[in-house]
Motif scaffolding. Sequence first.
Motif, PDB file in Angstrom:
ATOM      1  N   GLN A  99       0.792  -1.335   0.052  1.00 55.92           N
ATOM      2  CA  GLN A  99      -0.192   0.051   0.091  1.00 55.92           C
ATOM      3  C   GLN A  99       1.026   1.290  -0.067  1.00 55.92           C
ATOM      4  OE1 GLN A  99      -1.443   1.114   3.725  1.00 55.92           O
ATOM      5  NE2 GLN A  99      -3.187   1.969   2.992  1.00 55.92           N
ATOM      6  N   PHE A 157       0.805   4.893   0.333  1.00 54.33           N
ATOM      7  CA  PHE A 157       0.069   6.040   0.678  1.00 54.33           C
ATOM      8  C   PHE A 157       1.139   7.023   1.113  1.00 54.33           C
ATOM      9  CE2 PHE A 157      -4.475   4.527   1.638  1.00 54.33           C
ATOM     10  CZ  PHE A 157      -4.516   4.110   0.321  1.00 54.33           C
ATOM     11  N   SER A 158       1.722   6.889   2.224  1.00 56.39           N
ATOM     12  CA  SER A 158       2.704   7.594   2.855  1.00 56.39           C
ATOM     13  C   SER A 158       3.828   8.155   1.943  1.00 56.39           C
ATOM     14  CB  SER A 158       3.165   7.092   4.261  1.00 56.39           C
ATOM     15  OG  SER A 158       2.088   6.641   5.013  1.00 56.39           O
ATOM     16  N   GLY A 214       2.407  11.888   5.901  1.00 56.55           N
ATOM     17  CA  GLY A 214       2.084  10.526   6.789  1.00 56.55           C
ATOM     18  C   GLY A 214       0.932  10.654   7.446  1.00 56.55           C
ATOM     19  N   SER A 215       0.817  11.391   8.513  1.00 59.58           N
ATOM     20  CA  SER A 215      -0.474  11.601   9.289  1.00 59.58           C
ATOM     21  C   SER A 215      -1.412  12.613   8.140  1.00 59.58           C
ATOM     22  CB  SER A 215      -0.106  12.527  10.409  1.00 59.58           C
ATOM     23  OG  SER A 215       0.591  12.003  11.442  1.00 59.58           O
ATOM     24  N   TRP A 268       8.013   4.453   3.826  1.00 54.60           N
ATOM     25  CA  TRP A 268       7.269   3.491   4.702  1.00 54.60           C
ATOM     26  C   TRP A 268       6.429   2.585   3.780  1.00 54.60           C
ATOM     27  CZ3 TRP A 268      10.252   5.200   8.231  1.00 54.60           C
ATOM     28  CH2 TRP A 268      10.257   6.613   8.620  1.00 54.60           C
ATOM     29  N   THR A 318       5.335  -0.896   3.372  1.00 57.38           N
ATOM     30  CA  THR A 318       5.699  -2.118   4.347  1.00 57.38           C
ATOM     31  C   THR A 318       5.998  -3.381   3.124  1.00 57.38           C
ATOM     32  OG1 THR A 318       4.460  -1.426   5.986  1.00 57.38           O
ATOM     33  CG2 THR A 318       4.943  -3.936   5.732  1.00 57.38           C
ATOM     34  N   VAL A 333      10.279  -1.987   5.942  1.00 57.62           N
ATOM     35  CA  VAL A 333       9.610  -0.662   5.100  1.00 57.62           C
ATOM     36  C   VAL A 333      10.724  -0.325   4.073  1.00 57.62           C
ATOM     37  CG1 VAL A 333       8.077   0.006   6.972  1.00 57.62           C
ATOM     38  CG2 VAL A 333      10.595   0.657   6.753  1.00 57.62           C
ATOM     39  N   THR A 335       7.156   1.761  16.736  1.00 57.49           N
ATOM     40  CA  THR A 335       6.517   1.499  15.538  1.00 57.49           C
ATOM     41  C   THR A 335       5.094   1.278  15.719  1.00 57.49           C
ATOM     42  OG1 THR A 335       8.343   0.258  15.038  1.00 57.49           O
ATOM     43  CG2 THR A 335       6.567  -0.147  13.472  1.00 57.49           C
ATOM     44  N   ALA A 387      -0.605   7.583  13.956  1.00 53.03           N
ATOM     45  CA  ALA A 387       0.072   7.926  15.276  1.00 53.03           C
ATOM     46  C   ALA A 387      -1.045   8.076  16.182  1.00 53.03           C
ATOM     47  CB  ALA A 387       1.004   9.135  15.117  1.00 53.03           C
ATOM     48  N   GLU A 423      -1.604  10.573  18.298  1.00 53.89           N
ATOM     49  CA  GLU A 423      -2.159  11.672  18.210  1.00 53.89           C
ATOM     50  C   GLU A 423      -3.395  11.993  17.214  1.00 53.89           C
ATOM     51  OE1 GLU A 423       1.067  11.197  18.159  1.00 53.89           O
ATOM     52  OE2 GLU A 423       1.447  11.943  20.149  1.00 53.89           O
ATOM     53  N   GLN A 440      -5.669  21.011  21.054  1.00 52.33           N
ATOM     54  CA  GLN A 440      -5.224  19.534  21.384  1.00 52.33           C
ATOM     55  C   GLN A 440      -5.203  19.183  23.111  1.00 52.33           C
ATOM     56  OE1 GLN A 440      -2.432  17.807  18.638  1.00 52.33           O
ATOM     57  NE2 GLN A 440      -3.874  17.527  17.118  1.00 52.33           N
TER      58      GLN A 440
HETATM   59  C1  LIG Z   1       6.830   0.103  10.104  1.00 61.35           C
HETATM   60  C2  LIG Z   1       5.988   1.035   9.473  1.00 61.35           C
HETATM   61  C3  LIG Z   1       5.389   0.733   8.542  1.00 61.35           C
HETATM   62  C4  LIG Z   1       4.553   1.542   7.731  1.00 61.35           C
HETATM   63  N1  LIG Z   1       3.664   0.935   6.582  1.00 61.35           N
HETATM   64  C5  LIG Z   1       2.908   1.739   5.785  1.00 61.35           C
HETATM   65  C6  LIG Z   1       2.801   1.316   4.639  1.00 61.35           C
HETATM   66  O1  LIG Z   1       2.649  -0.060   4.272  1.00 61.35           O
HETATM   67  N2  LIG Z   1       1.985   2.083   3.784  1.00 61.35           N
HETATM   68  C7  LIG Z   1       1.930   3.438   4.002  1.00 61.35           C
HETATM   69  O2  LIG Z   1       1.238   3.953   2.947  1.00 61.35           O
HETATM   70  N3  LIG Z   1       2.296   3.741   5.098  1.00 61.35           N
HETATM   71  C8  LIG Z   1       3.038   3.009   5.861  1.00 61.35           C
HETATM   72  N4  LIG Z   1       3.563   3.591   7.066  1.00 61.35           N
HETATM   73  C9  LIG Z   1       3.442   5.001   7.462  1.00 61.35           C
HETATM   74  C10 LIG Z   1       2.712   5.620   8.504  1.00 61.35           C
HETATM   75  O3  LIG Z   1       1.406   5.344   8.143  1.00 61.35           O
HETATM   76  C11 LIG Z   1       3.128   6.874   8.966  1.00 61.35           C
HETATM   77  O4  LIG Z   1       4.460   6.637   9.374  1.00 61.35           O
HETATM   78  C12 LIG Z   1       2.154   7.609   9.851  1.00 61.35           C
HETATM   79  O5  LIG Z   1       0.946   7.805   9.566  1.00 61.35           O
HETATM   80  C13 LIG Z   1       2.801   8.600  10.467  1.00 61.35           C
HETATM   81  O6  LIG Z   1       3.375   9.577   9.495  1.00 61.35           O
HETATM   82  P1  LIG Z   1       4.666  10.304   9.541  1.00 61.35           P
HETATM   83  O7  LIG Z   1       5.793   9.185   9.716  1.00 61.35           O
HETATM   84  O8  LIG Z   1       4.884  10.959   8.233  1.00 61.35           O
HETATM   85  O9  LIG Z   1       4.743  11.327  10.732  1.00 61.35           O
HETATM   86  P2  LIG Z   1       4.191  12.822  10.854  1.00 61.35           P
HETATM   87  O10 LIG Z   1       2.941  12.877  10.047  1.00 61.35           O
HETATM   88  O11 LIG Z   1       5.000  13.649  10.446  1.00 61.35           O
HETATM   89  O12 LIG Z   1       4.113  13.093  12.353  1.00 61.35           O
HETATM   90  C14 LIG Z   1       5.112  13.346  13.058  1.00 61.35           C
HETATM   91  C15 LIG Z   1       4.361  13.713  14.641  1.00 61.35           C
HETATM   92  O13 LIG Z   1       3.634  14.828  14.536  1.00 61.35           O
HETATM   93  C16 LIG Z   1       2.470  14.167  14.993  1.00 61.35           C
HETATM   94  N5  LIG Z   1       1.219  14.953  14.365  1.00 61.35           N
HETATM   95  C17 LIG Z   1       1.084  15.039  12.930  1.00 61.35           C
HETATM   96  N6  LIG Z   1      -0.169  15.645  12.648  1.00 61.35           N
HETATM   97  C18 LIG Z   1      -0.762  16.022  13.687  1.00 61.35           C
HETATM   98  C19 LIG Z   1      -1.738  16.742  14.230  1.00 61.35           C
HETATM   99  N7  LIG Z   1      -2.693  17.287  13.287  1.00 61.35           N
HETATM  100  N8  LIG Z   1      -2.041  16.720  15.407  1.00 61.35           N
HETATM  101  C20 LIG Z   1      -1.408  16.203  16.516  1.00 61.35           C
HETATM  102  N9  LIG Z   1       0.037  15.612  16.323  1.00 61.35           N
HETATM  103  C21 LIG Z   1       0.309  15.432  14.706  1.00 61.35           C
HETATM  104  C22 LIG Z   1       2.258  12.871  14.697  1.00 61.35           C
HETATM  105  O14 LIG Z   1       1.328  12.340  15.700  1.00 61.35           O
HETATM  106  C23 LIG Z   1       3.654  12.370  15.096  1.00 61.35           C
HETATM  107  O15 LIG Z   1       3.910  12.315  16.596  1.00 61.35           O
HETATM  108  C24 LIG Z   1       4.306   2.853   7.817  1.00 61.35           C
HETATM  109  C25 LIG Z   1       5.158   3.343   9.030  1.00 61.35           C
HETATM  110  C26 LIG Z   1       5.855   2.568   9.726  1.00 61.35           C
HETATM  111  C27 LIG Z   1       6.726   3.027  11.013  1.00 61.35           C
END
Ligand SMILES: Cc1cc2nc3c(=O)[nH]c(=O)nc-3n(C[C@H](O)[C@H](O)[C@H](O)COP(=O)(O)OP(=O)(O)OC[C@H]3O[C@@H](n4cnc5c(N)ncnc54)[C@H](O)[C@@H]3O)c2cc1C
Lengths: 403, 364
Positions: A125, A127-128, A133-134, A158, A160, A211, A364, A371, A373, B262
Amino acid sequence: MSEDLDSYRLKARAWLQSVAPTFGKAALKGVPEEEHLAMGRRYQRAKFEAGFAGIHWDPELGGQGLTPLHKVIFEQEEMGFGMPIGYFGVSLGISVPVVLRFAQDREWARERAVAALRGDEIWCQLFSEPSGGSDLAGLRTKVEPDGNGWKLNGQKLWTTFAQHSHYGVIIARNDPTVAKHKGLTFFWLDMKAPGVTVRPIKLAAAGSPHVNEVFFDDVKLTDGQRLSPVGGGFGTAMATLMIERYSASDPTGFGPTTATFVDLAREAEVNGRPAIEDGRVRSAIARSYAMRSGLEAITTRAMKMMAAGMEPGPEGALNKLVSVRSRQKLSELAIDLMGNLGLAWHPGASSKDDWVESWLAAPTGRIAGGADEMLLNTIAERILGLPQDHRPDKGVPFNQIPA
Amino acid sequence: MSILYDDEQQAIASESRRVLDARMDKTRLLGLLERTGAFDKPFWDTAVEQGWTALAVPEAQGGLGLGLIELGLVAQAAGAATAGAPFLTTNYGAICALLASGNADLQGQWLPKLASGEAVAAIAFAEGNAPLPPEPRSVFAGGHLSGEKPGVTAGLIADLAVVWCHHEDKPALVLVELADARRETVDSFDNGRLFADLAFARTPATLLVEGDAAQAAALDILARMAVVTAHEQIGGAEALLFIARDYANERKAFGQPIGAFQSVKHRIAELYGLVEIARANAIHAAAQEGQPGFLKAAAAARLSATEAYDTAARDTVQIHGGAGVTWDSGLHLHMRRARSLAIEQGNMLFWEDLLVDQLMGEAA
Ligand SMILES: Cc1cc2nc3c(=O)[nH]c(=O)nc-3n(C[C@H](O)[C@H](O)[C@H](O)COP(=O)(O)OP(=O)(O)OC[C@H]3O[C@@H](n4cnc5c(N)ncnc54)[C@H](O)[C@@H]3O)c2cc1C
C-alpha cells in the motif's frame, strides 16, 4: 451464518495445532529472511487449502463466504502460535480488498484475489510520503495524463514489504491547482514495472516489518489501472482505510502477556526482595491487567453484537491506542527488573515473548497505521464531536500551500 | 463472558436515567454538603418507589430476584446524577451476607424489609485503614460484639450492620442491630454518605458465617459491592466526560472553541478511553457473578472505574478553568464523590494487591 461459532473455534484451533510444528514459533526460530518469507507463503497456501483464507470473502473470489466473526475467531486463535502471517497483513487486509471493490477489470481482479489468498502474490500500500504521513492529502507524487494512460513520478516512503510485493495500490496528485483533497487519484501498480525502484529502510527493531522507499521515474500506467474517479482518490483512500474495521485485536498490543510479566517479577529481585512483592511492580501489573481485560471485554462484546446482527460501538477504536502505549511502559519496567541482564539483545526474537524486542518495536506500533495523536483526534472529532483542528491549508490550492 | 443487555435490562437503564434526570436537583445536593447527618431522602424515596431496593432480593422474600447486572445499571444512573446512593450498595451487601449465612429465620426477618426499603443496612468490614483486615480486632463472643469500626458508610442511620470480626480465633461475619451501638458522625468532604464511627460494647449480635467460609463470603460481598460501586463510578465519569465535551465545544478562547486546542481535546478523548475500558470491565464483572473468575473481574472493574472517575474529575475541573472551581458549578460534587467512592469499597492498593495475588495463582 451457517456454522456454530464455538465449533468453528475448535476446528480452527485443531488445524492450527496440526500445522504449528511446521510453521509456528519454534520452527521459525533463527530462520534466515528468504526462508522465512518462503515459509510464510507456504503457510498462506496451507491456509487456503484448509479453507481458512479469505474467511469472510465471497466464494466467487476464492473466499469461504463466512462472517467477519468467523475471521476474528480464527485470528484470535492464530495469534498465539507466532505463524509467519506478517507478509499478508497489508496485502489481504487492505490492498486486495480495495482492488476487488474498485478495479475496472473484474475478471483480472478475481484472479489477483485468488493468487493473493494462495500466497502466490503479495500487495503493498503506497500512501505515505516524506511530506505526507499523518497528513495523507499532503502527498506530492505526481501523476499526469500520458497518451491514453498516465505517467507517474515521485517518491513514497514507509511502504511495508514493497521489496517482496508484486503489486501495489497508490495514491498520487493529478492536479496541484485545486485544494489538496481534491486533486488526488488512486491506481494499482505493477511493482516490477520499468521506472519503479525499491530501496529498503532499516528499522530500529529487527522483528518489525521491513519498510522501503519507493521511487517512480516516468512509470507508465494505463487508464484501466485507475481505481477512483480522476481527482476522487481521497474518498477512495478513506474507504480503503475503513475496509478492515474488524481485524483481530490483541489487548497486549502485540507484546508479551501479563502472565509473562508476572513470571519475570517472580524471579527478579528489587533491593534483595522479590520484585513481585514490590508495590510499584504490583501496581503496574494490576493496572496493565485491568486495562487489557477492559479491551478484551470490548472485543468480546463487539463480537457478540456482530453475531446478533448489530453494529459494534465505536469504542473498538481504542484498541491500538491504549494497548501499545501500555505495552511500551510495561516493557520498560521489565527491562528495569532485569537490570544488567536486560542489556542483551537477541535480534530476531519475537515481540510476543522478548521484552527487549517488545520495547524496541513498540514505537512503531504507536506510529504506523495512525499515530497516537491522530487516533486521539479521530476519537475526539468523530466520536465525541469536538472541533476539528485549525487547518490553515483548508481550501487553499495545493501549489499555494507553503511547503 | 461479557454480555449484551437484554430488553428488560435496557429498560431498567433508561428508566432509571429518566427518573433521576427528572428528580435530581443540584442545589439540593450542594446543600447536603454543608450539613452533616442529612442525606438525600428524595433519592431514597425514589429508589423505594421504583423498586430498586427489591432488585437483588429473592422473589420468595418479596424481591424481584434479579442481580448485580440490574443493580449496576441503576447505580450507573445514580452515579451520573451524584445521587446519595449509599444504601443501594450497602443494602445489597447485607442481602448477600444474609443469603450466604443460610439462616432462614434471619432471612425471613430482614430480607423483606430490605426489599421494601423499610430497613437500611451498613457494611462494617474496615478497621484502621484496612478495608478487610486479616485479623480484625472486633470480637464476637457469647452472642455479643465488641469493637470499633471507623467511617462506616450509611452507618449514621442504618438499622443493622454486617460486621467483620473475630470469633474464637476464627474470622466471622455477624449481624448487629444498630439501635444499641454508639455512633459518632464523621464530618466528611462528602457529607450525605452518612459516614459514622461505630462502637460496639457487648452489643447483641448474631453469627452469620465463620472460619474460611466467612473469609470467602466477606471477600465475595466486598467484590460484589465493588462492582456496584464501579458502575456508580462509571456513571459519574461518563457524566463528566460529556460535561467536559460540551463545555469545550462552547467556551471560546483566542477566537476558537477551547476544544480545538489539542491539549484540551486529547484529554477529553483520553477520558473516553478510560470510561469505555471501565465500562467494559464493569459489565464483564457483573456478568461473572458467581463464576470462578469473579474476584479478578471485580478487581479489574474496580481499578479501572476508580481511575476513570478520579481522572475525569481532575480533568473536567481543569477544562472549566476558573468556573470549574466555584461552588455553584457543582463539579466538586463529582470530585468529592470520586474520592469517597474510591475509598468506600477498598482503595486501589487493596484491589491491586488482591488482583496480583489472583494472577500469581495463574502464572505459575
Ligand atoms: C513500520 C511502519 C510501517 C508502515 N507501513 C506503511 C505502509 O505499508 N504504507 C503506507 O502508506 N504507510 C506506511 N507507514 C506510514 C505510517 O502510516 C506513517 O508513518 C504515519 O501515518 C505517521 O506519519 P509520519 O511518519 O509522516 O509522521 P508525521 O505525520 O510527520 O508525524 C510526526 C509527529 O507529528 C504528530 N502529528 C502530525 N499531525 C498531527 C496533528 N494534526 N495533531 C497532532 N499531532 C500531529 C504525529 O502524531 C507524530 O507524533 C508505515 C510506518 C511505519 C513506521
